[in-house]
Structure formats: structure tokens, C-alpha cells
Design a protein around this motif. Structure first.
Motif, PDB file in Angstrom:
ATOM      1  N   SER A   1     -23.733 -15.053  48.240  1.00  0.00           N
ATOM      2  CA  SER A   1     -22.830 -15.668  47.273  1.00  0.00           C
ATOM      3  C   SER A   1     -23.480 -16.907  46.661  1.00  0.00           C
ATOM      4  O   SER A   1     -23.415 -17.144  45.461  1.00  0.00           O
ATOM      5  CB  SER A   1     -21.524 -16.016  47.987  1.00  0.00           C
ATOM      6  N   ASP A   2     -24.167 -17.688  47.519  1.00  0.00           N
ATOM      7  CA  ASP A   2     -24.886 -18.867  47.021  1.00  0.00           C
ATOM      8  C   ASP A   2     -25.991 -18.437  46.050  1.00  0.00           C
ATOM      9  O   ASP A   2     -26.246 -19.097  45.055  1.00  0.00           O
ATOM     10  CB  ASP A   2     -25.524 -19.642  48.184  1.00  0.00           C
TER      11      ASP A   2
ATOM     12  N   GLN B   1     -26.018 -15.805  44.045  1.00  0.00           N
ATOM     13  CA  GLN B   1     -25.423 -15.491  42.742  1.00  0.00           C
ATOM     14  C   GLN B   1     -25.027 -16.768  42.004  1.00  0.00           C
ATOM     15  O   GLN B   1     -25.280 -16.926  40.813  1.00  0.00           O
ATOM     16  CB  GLN B   1     -24.191 -14.583  42.917  1.00  0.00           C
ATOM     17  N   SER B   2     -24.430 -17.699  42.744  1.00  0.00           N
ATOM     18  CA  SER B   2     -23.993 -18.950  42.130  1.00  0.00           C
ATOM     19  C   SER B   2     -25.203 -19.717  41.582  1.00  0.00           C
ATOM     20  O   SER B   2     -25.173 -20.252  40.476  1.00  0.00           O
ATOM     21  CB  SER B   2     -23.239 -19.782  43.169  1.00  0.00           C
ATOM     22  N   LYS B   3     -26.296 -19.709  42.360  1.00  0.00           N
ATOM     23  CA  LYS B   3     -27.517 -20.404  41.940  1.00  0.00           C
ATOM     24  C   LYS B   3     -28.100 -19.767  40.668  1.00  0.00           C
ATOM     25  O   LYS B   3     -28.509 -20.450  39.738  1.00  0.00           O
ATOM     26  CB  LYS B   3     -28.542 -20.316  43.080  1.00  0.00           C
TER      27      LYS B   3
ATOM     28  N   TRP C   1     -26.503 -17.967  38.350  1.00  0.00           N
ATOM     29  CA  TRP C   1     -25.662 -18.148  37.155  1.00  0.00           C
ATOM     30  C   TRP C   1     -25.516 -19.624  36.778  1.00  0.00           C
ATOM     31  O   TRP C   1     -25.136 -19.944  35.658  1.00  0.00           O
ATOM     32  CB  TRP C   1     -24.297 -17.482  37.350  1.00  0.00           C
ATOM     33  N   ASN C   2     -25.827 -20.512  37.736  1.00  0.00           N
ATOM     34  CA  ASN C   2     -25.842 -21.937  37.407  1.00  0.00           C
ATOM     35  C   ASN C   2     -27.274 -22.399  37.123  1.00  0.00           C
ATOM     36  O   ASN C   2     -27.527 -23.592  36.987  1.00  0.00           O
ATOM     37  CB  ASN C   2     -25.233 -22.765  38.537  1.00  0.00           C
TER      38      ASN C   2
ATOM     39  N   ILE D   1     -18.124 -18.589  37.310  1.00  0.00           N
ATOM     40  CA  ILE D   1     -18.751 -19.384  38.369  1.00  0.00           C
ATOM     41  C   ILE D   1     -19.806 -20.348  37.815  1.00  0.00           C
ATOM     42  O   ILE D   1     -20.244 -21.260  38.514  1.00  0.00           O
ATOM     43  CB  ILE D   1     -19.374 -18.419  39.409  1.00  0.00           C
ATOM     44  N   SER D   2     -20.187 -20.146  36.540  1.00  0.00           N
ATOM     45  CA  SER D   2     -21.307 -20.902  35.967  1.00  0.00           C
ATOM     46  C   SER D   2     -20.812 -22.101  35.159  1.00  0.00           C
ATOM     47  O   SER D   2     -20.113 -21.933  34.152  1.00  0.00           O
ATOM     48  CB  SER D   2     -22.124 -19.973  35.058  1.00  0.00           C
TER      49      SER D   2
ATOM     50  N   ASP E   1     -15.321 -19.566  41.557  1.00  0.00           N
ATOM     51  CA  ASP E   1     -15.689 -18.229  42.031  1.00  0.00           C
ATOM     52  C   ASP E   1     -14.423 -17.361  42.031  1.00  0.00           C
ATOM     53  O   ASP E   1     -13.476 -17.660  42.767  1.00  0.00           O
ATOM     54  CB  ASP E   1     -16.263 -18.369  43.452  1.00  0.00           C
TER      55      ASP E   1
END
Ligand SMILES: C[S@@+](CC[C@H](N)C(=O)[O-])C[C@H]1O[C@@H](n2cnc3c(N)ncnc32)[C@H](O)[C@@H]1O
Length: 280
Positions: A8-9, A11-13, A15-16, A82-83, A107
């Protein structure tokens, strides 16, 4: 659980980081290319009579704004993503547009939506990135009112979408660090298996599940093709670490691999997708 958290981190990383930047910078081109899907979702909202609509993985918010325009001042069109950079861009474009679309930066898998607060939950390519899809679709179902509907567009398999994998096939010999696609993992083709998609929706409590194939012709200007082929997906990620010589070689190989899709100053390809429906 720890593995799900770290994915999950990841994906977050993404998209961010690089993916979010690439989408923001190419926003106008991507929105034009994906316009047929926006039209399809706007039609679905109009036909449903829904007044409160949630756009999942809304990105820079073109679909959220289009639905806000259809619903007018008495409706609610909310996008979640999330981004941070995608949501910042979405808010800026909405101010320029003067629509009433609203945006949540969070999220969608875990966000505490007000229960039963939407009549329709929709998405243009924003639901394939969940690390725990059952938890995510259960969370989205709880956000839906009794009888609310789902309308989500996701990609079918890489084999059915050769345009989408042209760049990585051409670049593979030049990029040893190119990440292979993992079937069923969070990512562009994460919900390509219709049987798995149905099982996820059943397990997360959706009913009246309807998964049908749609084949949509999309276009982009030929002048944007090299940039498109080298900025997104695994090639975009791998090129971040490449030296200028490799970058130039990859750009050349990628551009010529796309030749079969070029018609004059336009690029045409078929997007093979699933239109996924369900009811709360
Ligand atoms: C392929 S882009 C599509 C963006 C937008 N729907 C469009 O069509 O322009 C996928 C979007 O999903 C978002 N996303 C990925 N995982 C998410 C999550 N767990 N919760 C909310 N948004 C997520 C990404 O940040 C990205 O904006």
C-alpha cells in the motif's frame, strides 16, 4: 498484514511521486485520450438518476467535474484520490472551471466515508491499485446508500491491450531494471481477470454484479507519442534511473515500436476494458 501495508505504501509512493507527476503534467492529453470513457460514465450517471456521486481514484478530476456539471448545484460530485499532487491539480482546475466538484485526498481503501452517503460509485481506471481489493470494495459499498450502484471501468488483460505494453516490450532489451507486470497485483491490470473481479465484489458484499467487455477507440496526437511511451508505466519508472544515452535509445526504440498505431498526425488504439457494475 505487514506485506499488504508495504504494498500500500508502494502504491502511495508511486502516485505521490513519479506516476502522479507524469499524470499531472500530461493531464490535458490524457483527458482528451480518455474522453470516451468520461462520456460513458456521464451517460451512466444521467441514466441512473443518482444525485450523490463518488469518483474513486479521480486523479486530476476531469470525470468528477463533468459529473458536477451534469448534477448542477443541487447534486454532489466528490472525487477521492491518494495522490496529493493529483488532488491539488484537480482543485485548481475546478476553481478555473467554477464547478461544484469536491475532492478528498485519502486512500479509498480505508477512508472513513460517511455511511450510505452516495447513490453511485464510479471510476475511470482508479480501482485497480488497491492492495486489499476486498477491503477496498467493502469500504466503498458501505459508502453507498441502500440500492446505490457501482460503475467502474478497468483494463482487461495486457494481451488484449497490446498498445499499453508496446513501450515496455520495445524498451526491455535496453532496461535491465524494467519491472515485469505481476498478474493480479495492484496495478494497471490488477482487475483484468473477470472471475477474480466478480469474486472480489461478491466477497465485499456487492450484489447484481455485471461485468461486460467494452472496446473503445482512443486517440492521441502523434507529437505526444514518444513522451507518452516513455513517461508512464514500468518504462517511466525504469527511466528515472537511466543515463541520457539510454534514455535517448529507449525513446527511439519505443517510438518506432508504436508505428503500427500511427495514422498521419494521429495515434489510434483500442482500449479493451471491463465495465463493472454492482448494487449495494
Ligand atoms: C490511472 S489513474 C486514473 C485517474 C483518473 N480516474 C482519470 O481517469 O484521469 C489512477 C488513479 O488512482 C489513484 N489511486 C491509486 N490508489 C488509490 C487508492 N488506494 N485510493 C484512492 N486513489 C487511488 C491514483 O493516485 C491515480 O490518480
Amino acid at each position: 498484514m505487514a506485506a499488504i501495508q508495504s504494498r500500500s505504501d508502494e502504491q502511495s509512493k508511486l502516485w505521490n511521486g513519479s506516476a502522479g507527476c507524469a499524470w499531472v503534467e500530461a493531464q490535458a492529453m490524457l483527458d482528451r485520450t480518455l474522453q470516451p470513457f468520461e462520456d460513458l460514465l456521464v451517460q451512466a450517471v444521467s441514466a441512473s438518476g443518482a444525485r450523490r456521486v463518488l469518483d474513486v481514484g479521480c486523479g486530476t478530476g476531469s470525470t468528477t467535474r463533468a459529473i458536477a456539471r451534469v448534477l448542477g448545484a443541487t447534486g454532489r460530485s466528490a472525487g477521492i484520490d491518494i495522490s496529493e499532487q493529483m488532488i491539488d491539480a484537480a482543485r485548481m482546475l475546478t476553481e478555473l472551471d467554477r464547478t461544484s466538484a469536491e475532492f478528498i485526498c485519502a486512500d479509498a481503501q480505508t477512508h472513513a466515508f460517511a455511511p450510505a452517503s452516495f447513490d453511485l460509485i464510479m471510476s475511470r481506471f482508479g480501482t485497480m491499485f488497491f492492495t486489499d481489493p476486498v477491503a477496498a470494495f467493502a469500504n466503498l459499498r458501505r459508502a453507498g446508500a441502500q440500492g446505490a450502484t457501482l460503475c467502474s471501468i478497468v483494463w482487461r488483460s495486457p494481451e488484449e491491450n497490446p498498445f499499453m505494453t508496446t513501450a515496455e516490450r520495445a524498451a526491455a532489451p535496453l532496461l535491465p531494471n524494467l519491472q515485469p507486470r505481476r498478474a493480479d497485483a495492484a496495478g494497471q491490470f490488477g482487475l483484468a481477470d473477470a472471475r477474480r473481479m466478480r469474486a472480489i465484489l461478491e466477497e465485499s458484499g456487492w450484489t447484481a454484479i455485471d461485468i461486460r467487455p467494452i472496446d473503445v477507440t482512443c486517440t492521441l496526437p502523434e507529437s505526444e507519442l514518444t513522451s507518452y511511451g516513455t513517461r508512464f508505466g514500468p518504462v517511466g519508472v525504469a527511466l528515472r534511473e537511466a543515463d541520457p544515452h539510454t534514455r535517448a535509445q529507449v525513446a527511439k526504440a519505443v517510438r518506432s515500436a508504436f508505428d503500427p498505431y500511427v495514422q498521419g498526425d494521429e495515434v489510434r488504439f483500442t482500449a479493451s476494458c471491463w465495465l463493472v457494475g454492482g448494487r449495494c
